[in-house]
Design an enzyme around this catalytic site. Structure first.
Site, PDB file in Angstrom:
ATOM      1  CG  HIS A 145       5.471  -6.655   4.448  1.00 29.16           C
ATOM      2  ND1 HIS A 145       4.826  -7.386   5.424  1.00 29.16           N
ATOM      3  CD2 HIS A 145       4.498  -6.237   3.590  1.00 29.16           C
ATOM      4  CE1 HIS A 145       3.536  -7.420   5.186  1.00 29.16           C
ATOM      5  NE2 HIS A 145       3.305  -6.736   4.077  1.00 29.16           N
ATOM      6  CD  GLU A 179      -0.565  -4.148  -0.379  1.00 25.69           C
ATOM      7  OE1 GLU A 179      -0.467  -3.988  -1.613  1.00 25.69           O
ATOM      8  OE2 GLU A 179      -0.505  -5.260   0.189  1.00 25.69           O
TER       9      GLU A 179
END
Length: 345
Positions: free
Chosen positions: A81, A193
């Site tokens: 990201h 994550e």
């Protein structure tokens, strides 16, 4: 435990010959060492009982390139990201990731510039036209990155078309993004994550995300609320690596052949370390090195254990009818049977 279609929970926590192979698409892994033992040969118990020294000897003798049927391979484009608000302080002081103010961190203004740069790259390189599916972690910063890079152009209000992202979603100060003329985007918990403890890695409810990202597909997420993130329990590195392997297996079950995955540095670091042990050290280094914000890295995964069931769209069996083909094994066998029958009379 995370579950996805065709997956039964976490995979084994260590690399094994049954794992999919991952490599840079410029060159497949240097050796197909484990394939020689377990894929080409049937899974006979005698092969599985080879001593470790003999196994090493076999693997080290298999120098040279590897070859795999194309329809058992998929190209994946792994993307970390864009810069999130938690990265600004977290890169200076790791303890900053513990701050509640970074809950489900959004992309920074600099991060949006990174998104714009990557979007220009995927269009100019031709990647945009080739990617058939975008898979994203269901966190604000990854979905902002996914729709910003792979979404359509500016959105015009229409009753029949939903936007990928509404205007100013997650304090983005960005216009709405169209879902027209772009690959489908699906949110998947498997590529989240490192779970637990850090508030920046806790997601919002799916209901809230559906308002911000109306055309993103959330159907593979089982729970509206985040039941995976725990405030006092941090996922182990081995559990993250196992989740990464489960993601690769899930990708192999998809019909698409070229897929982008928008995810996180920690997840990628731990997941990719399970691969590359059968490669040249420089190839392994390329696979496993940490990702920068908005970095895209193209890889190839190889289905060595028939996890998927893709049928080749390019193979051609030949146009000579089998009964007329003098090289046909069936013709040879029938001839032998006929000769044997005549000799017995």
């Amino acid at each position: 435990m995370l579950k996805t279609p065709n997956c039964r929970g976490y995979a084994p926590k260590t690399f094994s010959p049954s794992s999919p192979l991952i490599s840079n698409p410029r060159f497949l892994s240097k050796n197909a060492r484990s394939v020689n033992v377990k894929h080409i040969s049937p899974p006979a118990p005698t092969l599985l009982r080879l001593s470790s020294s003999l196994s090493v000897a076999i693997m080290e003798s298999c120098e040279g390139p590897s070859i795999f049927p194309l329809h058992h391979c998929k190209i994946i484009h792994l993307v970390r990201h864009a810069q999130g608000i938690h990265n600004v302080e977290g890169d200076k002081n790791y303890k900053a990731y513990m701050s509640p103010k970074y809950f489900d961190a959004n992309v920074t203004p600099l991060g949006w510039q990174q998104v714009d740069n990557l979007r220009r790259h995927v269009h100019s390189s031709g990647l945009f036209k080739r990617i058939e599916l975008v898979v994203t972690s269901p966190l604000l910063r990854t979905m902002q990155t996914a729709v910003g890079v792979f979404g359509g152009g500016g959105y015009t209000d229409r009753m029949d078309i939903l936007p990928l992202m509404v205007a100013n979603a997650g304090n983005s100060d960005r216009a709405a993004i169209s879902s027209l003329n772009c690959p489908p985007i699906v949110a998947l918990e498997l590529c989240r994550e490192h779970l637990g403890v850090h508030p920046c890695d806790k997601r919002r409810s799916v209901s809230e995300y559906q308002f911000l990202f109306p055309a993103v597909d959330f159907s593979l997420i089982e729970s509206d609320e985040d039941t995976l993130w725990k405030s006092d329990v941090r996922e182990t590195k081995e559990e993250v690596a196992a989740r990464g392997l489960e993601l690769m297996k899930w990708l192999l079950t998809r019909k698409e052949t070229e897929i982008a995955v928008i995810t996180h540095r920690g997840f990628l670091n731990h997941a990719l370390k399970a691969f590359g042990s059968d490669c040249h050290p420089m190839v392994r280094k390329e696979i496993c090195k940490p990702f920068a914000n908005c970095e895209l890295r193209s890889m190839m995964i190889v289905d060595r254990r028939m996890i998927g069931s893709d049928i080749s769209t390019t193979n051609y069996p030949g146009n000579i009818p089998i009964e007329l083909d003098p090289s046909s094994e069936d013709v040879v066998e029938r001839s032998m049977e006929k000769e044997n029958g005549n000799s017995s009379k």
